[in-house]
Scaffold this active site. Structure first.
Site, PDB file in Angstrom:
ATOM      1  N   PHE A  15       0.628  -0.906   0.104  1.00  0.00           N
ATOM      2  CA  PHE A  15       0.120   0.415  -0.059  1.00  0.00           C
ATOM      3  C   PHE A  15       0.708   0.927   0.144  1.00  0.00           C
ATOM      4  CE2 PHE A  15      -4.559   0.614   0.697  1.00  0.00           C
ATOM      5  CZ  PHE A  15      -4.678  -0.772   0.482  1.00  0.00           C
TER       6      PHE A  15
ATOM      7  N   GLN B 171      -8.222  13.942   2.496  1.00  0.00           N
ATOM      8  CA  GLN B 171      -7.755  13.648   2.183  1.00  0.00           C
ATOM      9  C   GLN B 171      -8.218  13.141   0.348  1.00  0.00           C
ATOM     10  OE1 GLN B 171      -6.549   9.098   2.481  1.00  0.00           O
ATOM     11  NE2 GLN B 171      -5.167  10.056   2.233  1.00  0.00           N
TER      12      GLN B 171
ATOM     13  N   HIS C 171      -8.504  10.737  -2.183  1.00  0.00           N
ATOM     14  CA  HIS C 171      -7.772   9.301  -2.652  1.00  0.00           C
ATOM     15  C   HIS C 171      -8.172   9.580  -3.983  1.00  0.00           C
ATOM     16  CE1 HIS C 171      -7.613   4.861  -3.329  1.00  0.00           C
ATOM     17  NE2 HIS C 171      -7.294   4.911  -1.956  1.00  0.00           N
TER      18      HIS C 171
ATOM     19  N   LEU D 121     -14.852   4.372  -5.244  1.00  0.00           N
ATOM     20  CA  LEU D 121     -13.831   3.957  -5.328  1.00  0.00           C
ATOM     21  C   LEU D 121     -13.387   2.755  -5.420  1.00  0.00           C
ATOM     22  CD1 LEU D 121     -10.864   5.981  -2.936  1.00  0.00           C
ATOM     23  CD2 LEU D 121     -10.953   3.042  -1.818  1.00  0.00           C
TER      24      LEU D 121
ATOM     25  N   GLU E  89      -6.716   1.613  -3.149  1.00  0.00           N
ATOM     26  CA  GLU E  89      -5.229   1.187  -3.774  1.00  0.00           C
ATOM     27  C   GLU E  89      -4.744  -0.016  -3.795  1.00  0.00           C
ATOM     28  OE1 GLU E  89      -3.450   4.168  -0.823  1.00  0.00           O
ATOM     29  OE2 GLU E  89      -1.463   3.655  -1.040  1.00  0.00           O
TER      30      GLU E  89
ATOM     31  N   ARG F  64      -0.864   8.746  -0.920  1.00  0.00           N
ATOM     32  CA  ARG F  64      -2.221   9.719  -1.646  1.00  0.00           C
ATOM     33  C   ARG F  64      -2.243  10.845  -1.910  1.00  0.00           C
ATOM     34  NH1 ARG F  64      -6.566   5.697   2.026  1.00  0.00           N
ATOM     35  NH2 ARG F  64      -6.352   4.428   0.677  1.00  0.00           N
TER      36      ARG F  64
ATOM     37  N   HIS G  67     -12.170  12.005   0.239  1.00  0.00           N
ATOM     38  CA  HIS G  67     -12.343  10.491   0.366  1.00  0.00           C
ATOM     39  C   HIS G  67     -12.227  10.243   1.971  1.00  0.00           C
ATOM     40  CE1 HIS G  67     -11.636   5.963   0.353  1.00  0.00           C
ATOM     41  NE2 HIS G  67     -10.058   5.764   1.076  1.00  0.00           N
TER      42      HIS G  67
ATOM     43  N   ARG H  66      -3.627  10.250   5.829  1.00  0.00           N
ATOM     44  CA  ARG H  66      -3.619   9.220   6.736  1.00  0.00           C
ATOM     45  C   ARG H  66      -2.307   8.297   5.045  1.00  0.00           C
ATOM     46  NH1 ARG H  66      -7.245   5.303   5.531  1.00  0.00           N
ATOM     47  NH2 ARG H  66      -8.394   6.239   4.368  1.00  0.00           N
TER      48      ARG H  66
HETATM   49  C1  LIG Z   1     -14.950   2.894  -0.213  1.00  0.00           C
HETATM   50  C2  LIG Z   1     -13.766   3.236   1.006  1.00  0.00           C
HETATM   51  C3  LIG Z   1     -13.084   2.755   1.185  1.00  0.00           C
HETATM   52  C4  LIG Z   1     -12.340   2.355   2.289  1.00  0.00           C
HETATM   53  N1  LIG Z   1     -11.219   2.052   2.095  1.00  0.00           N
HETATM   54  C5  LIG Z   1     -10.596   1.738   3.339  1.00  0.00           C
HETATM   55  C6  LIG Z   1      -9.273   1.098   3.556  1.00  0.00           C
HETATM   56  O1  LIG Z   1      -8.899  -0.617   2.776  1.00  0.00           O
HETATM   57  N2  LIG Z   1      -8.240   0.529   4.258  1.00  0.00           N
HETATM   58  C7  LIG Z   1      -8.867   1.487   5.540  1.00  0.00           C
HETATM   59  O2  LIG Z   1      -7.820   1.637   6.700  1.00  0.00           O
HETATM   60  N3  LIG Z   1      -9.491   2.390   5.246  1.00  0.00           N
HETATM   61  C8  LIG Z   1     -10.250   2.506   4.374  1.00  0.00           C
HETATM   62  N4  LIG Z   1     -11.324   3.397   4.343  1.00  0.00           N
HETATM   63  C9  LIG Z   1     -11.352   4.750   5.355  1.00  0.00           C
HETATM   64  C10 LIG Z   1     -12.185   3.811   6.533  1.00  0.00           C
HETATM   65  O3  LIG Z   1     -13.339   2.682   5.982  1.00  0.00           O
HETATM   66  C11 LIG Z   1     -13.202   4.903   7.235  1.00  0.00           C
HETATM   67  O4  LIG Z   1     -12.648   5.863   7.230  1.00  0.00           O
HETATM   68  C12 LIG Z   1     -13.595   3.819   9.128  1.00  0.00           C
HETATM   69  O5  LIG Z   1     -14.538   2.729   8.370  1.00  0.00           O
HETATM   70  C13 LIG Z   1     -15.002   4.989   9.265  1.00  0.00           C
HETATM   71  O6  LIG Z   1     -15.362   4.532  10.250  1.00  0.00           O
HETATM   72  P1  LIG Z   1     -16.146   4.608  11.715  1.00  0.00           P
HETATM   73  O7  LIG Z   1     -16.770   3.735  12.281  1.00  0.00           O
HETATM   74  O8  LIG Z   1     -15.052   5.858  11.981  1.00  0.00           O
HETATM   75  O9  LIG Z   1     -17.168   5.201  10.449  1.00  0.00           O
HETATM   76  P2  LIG Z   1     -18.493   4.243  10.132  1.00  0.00           P
HETATM   77  O10 LIG Z   1     -18.156   3.346   9.564  1.00  0.00           O
HETATM   78  O11 LIG Z   1     -19.367   5.552   8.637  1.00  0.00           O
HETATM   79  O12 LIG Z   1     -19.441   4.510  10.930  1.00  0.00           O
HETATM   80  C14 LIG Z   1     -20.727   5.083  11.533  1.00  0.00           C
HETATM   81  C15 LIG Z   1     -21.393   5.548  12.076  1.00  0.00           C
HETATM   82  O13 LIG Z   1     -22.499   6.107  12.669  1.00  0.00           O
HETATM   83  C16 LIG Z   1     -23.455   5.367  12.154  1.00  0.00           C
HETATM   84  N5  LIG Z   1     -24.340   7.082  12.290  1.00  0.00           N
HETATM   85  C17 LIG Z   1     -23.333   8.360  11.831  1.00  0.00           C
HETATM   86  N6  LIG Z   1     -24.528   9.724  12.249  1.00  0.00           N
HETATM   87  C18 LIG Z   1     -25.197   8.950  13.393  1.00  0.00           C
HETATM   88  C19 LIG Z   1     -26.438   9.574  14.116  1.00  0.00           C
HETATM   89  N7  LIG Z   1     -26.843  10.951  13.259  1.00  0.00           N
HETATM   90  N8  LIG Z   1     -26.653   9.034  15.273  1.00  0.00           N
HETATM   91  C20 LIG Z   1     -26.966   8.017  14.900  1.00  0.00           C
HETATM   92  N9  LIG Z   1     -25.456   7.028  14.074  1.00  0.00           N
HETATM   93  C21 LIG Z   1     -25.238   8.108  13.357  1.00  0.00           C
HETATM   94  C22 LIG Z   1     -23.102   4.785  10.748  1.00  0.00           C
HETATM   95  O14 LIG Z   1     -25.139   4.855  11.038  1.00  0.00           O
HETATM   96  C23 LIG Z   1     -22.760   4.252  10.901  1.00  0.00           C
HETATM   97  O15 LIG Z   1     -22.976   2.903  11.529  1.00  0.00           O
HETATM   98  C24 LIG Z   1     -12.093   3.807   3.135  1.00  0.00           C
HETATM   99  C25 LIG Z   1     -13.223   4.362   3.196  1.00  0.00           C
HETATM  100  C26 LIG Z   1     -14.037   4.245   2.308  1.00  0.00           C
HETATM  101  C27 LIG Z   1     -15.391   5.314   1.699  1.00  0.00           C
END
Ligand SMILES: Cc1cc2nc3c(=O)[nH]c(=O)nc-3n(C[C@H](O)[C@H](O)[C@H](O)COP(=O)(O)OP(=O)(O)OC[C@H]3O[C@@H](n4cnc5c(N)ncnc54)[C@H](O)[C@@H]3O)c2cc1C
Length: 599
Positions: free
Chosen positions: A116, A236, A238, A248, A251, A284, A371, A414
């Site tokens: 990566f 960021q 991407h 997306l 990478e 990135r 991203h 990141r």
């Molecule tokens: C397409 C894509 C691919 C990626 N690939 C990678 C990768 O390969 N490796 C890597 O390290 N990172 C990757 N990332 C980044 C990483 O996936 C995210 O930064 C990470 O998953 C965020 O996790 P989280 O638990 O913070 O939020 P999320 O997984 O988004 O969860 C947010 C939660 O909050 C809840 N929520 C939000 N607002 C409210 C509200 N007002 N009330 C109640 N619930 C709420 C939602 O329902 C959800 O359950 C990727 C991101 C994307 C978009």
């Protein structure tokens, strides 16, 4: 109104929220509240993998991971936090494995790892295979695994409940207010510890890889309670989103040997000034900027604003031979179409569905896509929210983790596969800490009318009777942010963007919501989410305008150099009545002196 009581309440059921909830539930009564059904959280879209120096395919060390992360952050990350994360990384990946996460495997049955961007062997400076993966659906597997474990551990889930507010009295944090989406009913969750894990805010920009629900609710709620947001100017882009759609392309494609080509068929990453050493595997920010410049110079494909990402075996093998790339056993790196299909099944599926392009035989049209938010609610290594610039004042009972938090391990940029790692490491420790806090404290009494502020916000939206359309305000915000607070920025453009956002905030007061009902009133909730995005856009732009240098994800044409003398500091932004107030806090250094990044 219904009232519930739990010692720990987690807002968000992505990787961060589930890990925090799982650990909190080991010693405290715990609820996880989520506006989406948990398995639909954006973590499920993470494709590429999770970084950890397991050294399964070649030598690797947590100290190298630490240095790469600090370097990738353009030296803005807090080094104590990065050391902590990278040291915990191997153990936590094995923990996920033991919970049942079905990682891809090496021939010997170990967890498979891939290249990566920015992850290197510090001695040879060559890329190192550090990213552990489950095909190209690692996040999906993390989510499923943690959800199963949470159910087993009797975490109480409230799915499709939208949190609108935290309840903060003179005595401290007393709980949260949520709206049950199906009924429109208000619920109060009385709690001793609240963990915000609501994910990112990529929906501020026109072209984004982020899900529709990425509206920055956690950060916006915190801002409304006088809590600052940190480093919001660093967002960021991407390099490889599907042209026009932003979806997306991981990478991991470049990790498997995919090459970026311009409209003339040139591999532009090897040009002087881009990244002649690691080429496509630079961090990135570097790759996105190189792409942007190529397109600006008229080198896009057919003169359009896109380039090619080519992972066809013919191209991969040609450049692997030129680079002298070998397999771990020393034989030349040669791939077949089947191998590509086996390692990137979902990507191939997306491209066929959305573009009618088969990446095994044709290149994919790509452009940079918004991203990931490096900034967020400032915390320490235990997820505790730190509200002052001297890091002395925490807000007892309030935690933030995952993308809506800012520890800061990512600094101004990141590295790929470090977010999934951040979620599980800091999710774990904030869950433990939140449960400890709950065990050692009493419930703070609820105020007389705990839902008052949330109701006021919704009433203002419901009763607004103007002629502005939500979709139009959203479109104008996304366009101006993509144009002026995107990959490259200049003073004039950002000023224009800030003015526009402020104008949109005024116009927003004049919206009209057609749905006056209670059940599944998404019109109303989308309006509330747009108000969050507008607040975040304002804070992001104000912070970006003030930072007169280029660093990581913040690249200015009018201040092209990184300026460590004046700007080696984190931004703190408060949203106040008359606009955004900014202040700055020191970066924590342990052993790495800032150097110019060369890739
Ligand atoms: C397409 C894509 C691919 C990626 N690939 C990678 C990768 O390969 N490796 C890597 O390290 N990172 C990757 N990332 C980044 C990483 O996936 C995210 O930064 C990470 O998953 C965020 O996790 P989280 O638990 O913070 O939020 P999320 O997984 O988004 O969860 C947010 C939660 O909050 C809840 N929520 C939000 N607002 C409210 C509200 N007002 N009330 C109640 N619930 C709420 C939602 O329902 C959800 O359950 C990727 C991101 C994307 C978009």
């Amino acid at each position: 109104m219904k009232t519930h009581q739990f010692e720990v309440v987690v807002v968000g059921a992505g990787g961060a929220g589930l890990m925090a909830g799982l650990y909190a539930s080991k010693s405290a009564s715990t609820a996880v509240i989520s506006k989406l059904y948990p398995a639909r959280s954006h973590t499920g879209a993470a494709q590429g993998g999770i970084g950890a120096a397991l050294g399964n395919l070649e030598e690797d060390r947590p100290e190298w991971h630490t240095y790469d992360t600090v370097k990738g952050s353009d030296y803005l990350a807090d080094q104590d936090a990065v050391e902590f994360m990278c040291k915990e990384a191997p153990g936590i990946v094995y923990e996920l494995e033991h919970m049942g996460l079905p990682f891809s495997r090496t021939d010997e049955g170990k967890i498979a790892q891939r290249f990566f961007g920015g992850h290197t062997n510090n001695e040879t400076t060559k890329p190192v295979k550090r990213t552990c993966y489950a095909a190209d659906r690692t996040g999906h597997m993390i989510l499923q695994t943690l959800y199963q474990q949470s159910i087993k551990n009797k975490v109480q889930f409230y799915d499709e409940f939208q949190v609108l507010d935290i309840i903060k009295t003179d005595e401290g944090i007393a709980g949260i207010v949520a709206l049950e989406i199906a009924t429109g009913e208000m619920h109060v969750f009385h709690a001793k510890s609240i963990i915000m894990a609501t994910g990112g805010w990529g929906r501020v920009w026109e072209i984004t890889s982020n899900a529709f629900a990425y509206t920055g609710d956690g950060v916006a709620i915190a801002l409304r309670h006088g809590i600052p947001a940190q480093d919001m100017e660093f967002f960021q882009f991407h390099p490889t989103g599907i042209y026009k759609m932003g979806i997306l392309i991981t990478e991991g494609v470049r990790g498997e040997g995919g090459i970026l080509l311009n409209g003339k068929g040139e591999r532009f990453m090897e040009k002087e000034g881009n990244a002649p050493n690691v080429k496509e595997l630079a961090s990135r920010d570097v790759v996105s900027r190189a792409m942007y410049q190529e397109m600006k110079q008229g080198n896009g494909v057919d003169g359009e604003r896109y380039l090619y990402l080519d992972v066809t075996p013919e191209t991969v093998n040609k450049y692997a031979a030129l680079d002298g790339r070998t397999r771990p056993d020393g034989t030349p790196y040669v791939v077949t179409g089947e191998e590509i299909l086996g390692k990137l099944p979902d990507i191939i599926d997306f491209c066929e569905t959305y573009l009618g392009v088969n990446p095994v035989t044709d290149p994919m049209p790509v452009q940079p896509t918004a991203h990931y938010g490096m900034g967020g609610i400032p915390t320490d290594n235990y997820g505790r929210v730190v509200v002052d610039k001297d890091r002395k004042e925490i807000m007892p009972g309030l935690y933030a983790v995952g993308e809506n938090g800012c520890v800061s391990v990512h600094g101004s940029n990141r590295l790929g596969s470090n977010s999934l790692l951040d979620l599980v490491v800091f999710g774990k420790f904030s869950g433990i800490e939140a449960a400890n806090h709950a065990k050692n404290s009493e419930y703070i009494p609820l105020p007389e009318n705990p839902t008052e502020y949330a109701e006021q916000q919704l009433d203002a939206l419901r009763n607004a009777d103007g002629d502005e359309r939500l979709s139009e305000i959203g479109r104008e915000m996304k366009e101006v942010m993509f144009e002026h607070v995107g990959v490259f920025r200049v003073e004039e453009g950002m000023k224009e963007a800030l003015e526009k956002i402020r104008e949109l905030k005024v116009r927003f007061k004049n919206i009209k919501i057609d749905d006056k009902g209670k059940q599944f009133n998404m019109d109303l909730l989308n309006a509330w989410e747009l108000s969050n995005l507008l607040d975040i856009a304002e804070v992001t732009t104000a912070a970006a305008l003030n930072r007169k240098e280029s660093r990581g994800g913040h690249a200015r044409n009018d201040y092209q150099e990184r300026d460590d003398e004046n700007w080696m500091k984190h931004t703190l932004a408060w949203l106040e009545e008359d606009g955004v107030r900014l202040d700055y806090k020191d970066v924590v250094f342990t052993k790495f002196e800032p150097k110019k990044r060369v890739y």
